[in-house]
Scaffold this active site. Structure first.
Site, mmCIF file in Angstrom:
data_model
loop_
_atom_site.group_PDB
_atom_site.id
_atom_site.type_symbol
_atom_site.label_atom_id
_atom_site.label_comp_id
_atom_site.label_asym_id
_atom_site.label_seq_id
_atom_site.Cartn_x
_atom_site.Cartn_y
_atom_site.Cartn_z
ATOM 1 N N CYS A 150 -1.276 1.057 4.406
ATOM 2 C CA CYS A 150 -0.610 1.449 5.497
ATOM 3 C C CYS A 150 0.692 2.012 4.728
ATOM 4 O O CYS A 150 1.535 1.636 4.369
ATOM 5 C CB CYS A 150 0.024 0.251 6.253
ATOM 6 S SG CYS A 150 1.163 1.131 7.477
ATOM 7 N N CYS A 153 4.063 1.632 6.188
ATOM 8 C CA CYS A 153 4.556 0.563 6.294
ATOM 9 C C CYS A 153 5.237 0.401 4.788
ATOM 10 O O CYS A 153 6.253 -0.251 4.793
ATOM 11 C CB CYS A 153 3.738 -0.461 6.297
ATOM 12 S SG CYS A 153 2.219 -0.475 7.770
ATOM 13 N N ASP A 154 4.778 1.022 4.048
ATOM 14 C CA ASP A 154 5.104 0.616 2.528
ATOM 15 C C ASP A 154 5.444 1.462 1.630
ATOM 16 O O ASP A 154 6.100 1.241 0.609
ATOM 17 C CB ASP A 154 3.784 -0.037 1.618
ATOM 18 C CG ASP A 154 3.151 -1.503 2.415
ATOM 19 O OD1 ASP A 154 4.003 -2.030 3.300
ATOM 20 O OD2 ASP A 154 1.948 -1.688 2.621
#
Ligand code: NAP
Length: 327
Positions: A150, A153-154
């Site tokens: 992701c 997300c990261d």
């Protein structure tokens, strides 16, 4: 002529606890759209979601190709709007994992979740798909320590670092372009020498000075301790091995359908997707599959939402067709 307010449809009758007309498994684009349609048809509707509503779209930074949003829309925000819309019409959301789906002798369905058993006359499964794993040493151990599925997300954790993206499809380039906002360099590692991603994403990636491509190459291991430190690579044409120091690796090598609830219940295609007709109806009356889990899905948000609407309309026709005692 304007209808008087008193002729508005009566609210759906209060459900017997755990009993619904329509149960939807999966709260992504397909599932929430199905919920909007089913609940708006005054059917007692429940959506089961084991993680966060929105599914894959909830972690997509910018959805650029959903009709009606010329500037694009943030995936999480879009998912929240779908959720609000489904709840506005009375759909219930249960955050639980459905572990078993059984067709009862009377044709209804029992859904066994961690919180107990639920019952429904029609079921729409929109459980989607999971990102594939490479299956190489270090992948499992370093998940959350630089191994990610992701980017939205990261990616921010790897500002100024060199990172790798594995795969040559739309997801790899789409997510890689997002990663390039933070990373100093994005190494795309692909097993062939041509990409399968759409032309517009290829154009953007090739034009991005932070992108570099390593062709015909497989990842043999992911190295690291507390964090990812690099990749062991092998050229598939020459056999030459090399090391690539990176701080993170984002893996986008396709997806596997979440068909666990369907195995043995309905026929699946060779890829594990449910066979459905044009109404998303499976071989089991009252059981529908919509979105990425059904055969020949376009695997786009807009088509998943369309599938959800189609399935809910077909479920409504199915419920209408039941004998009065079973309705
Ligand atoms: P995909 O199109 O199936 O691409 C997977 C990529 O991973 C391919 O390049 C494949 O290589 C490679 N790959 C597969 N197994 C591998 C392995 N074991 N080791 C190394 N590489 C491997 O999957 P996706 O990119 O996740 O896309 C899925 C669907 O979602 C597609 O229909 C796509 O169009 C859609 N999508 C659309 C957008 C968008 O429109 N913006 C964004 C994301 C996804 P080969 O090419 O050699 O097979």
């Amino acid at each position: 002529m304007t209808q008087p307010a008193s002729s508005a449809p009566p609210p759906a009758p209060a459900p017997e606890s755990g009993h619904y007309d329509v149960a939807i498994i999966g709260g992504g684009g397909a599932g929430l759209t199905a919920a909007i349609y089913a609940a708006r048809a005054r059917r007692r509707t429940v959506v089961f979601e084991r993680r966060i509503t929105g599914g894959q779209i909830a972690t997509t930074e910018l959805v650029e190709n959903f009709p009606g949003f010329p500037e694009g829309v943030n995936g999480f925000d879009f998912a929240q709007l779908l959720l609000q819309q489904a709840e506005k019409f009375g759909a219930e959301i249960v955050y639980d994992d459905v572990r078993a789906l059984v067709r009862e002798p009377d044709g209804s369905f029992r859904l066994s979740a961690e919180s107990g058993d639920y019952h429904a006359r029609a079921v729409i499964v929109t459980a989607g798909a999971e990102y594939n794993r490479l299956g190489v040493p270090g992948e499992a151990e370093l998940t959350g320590k630089g191994v990610s599925w992701c980017a939205t997300c990261d990616a921010a954790f790897f500002k100024g670092q060199e990172v790798a993206v594995i795969g040559g499809g739309d997801s790899a380039l789409d997510e890689g372009l997002f990663v390039s906002r933070y990373a100093s360099k994005v190494h795309v590692i692909h097993r062939r020498d041509t990409l399968r991603a759409s032309a517009i994403l290829q154009e953007r990636a090739f034009a991005n000075p932070r992108f570099t491509f390593t062709w015909d190459t497989a990842v043999e291991a992911i190295h690291g301790g507390e964090q990812v430190t690099g990749l062991a690579l092998r050229n598939l044409k020459t056999g030459a091995k090399s090391e690539l120091p990176v701080g993170a690796v984002f893996i986008f090598i396709g997806q596997t359908p979440n068909n666990g609830l369907l195995a043995g219940l309905v026929p699946l295609d060779a890829g594990g997707h449910a066979l459905v007709d044009l109404n998303m109806q499976t071989a089991v009356p009252g059981l529908f599959v919509a979105g990425d889990l059904r055969t020949h899905a376009a695997r786009q948000l807009v088509s998943a939402c369309g599938d959800g609407a189609t399935a809910a309309i077909a479920a409504e026709h199915y419920l209408e067709s039941l004998p009065a005692a079973a309705k």
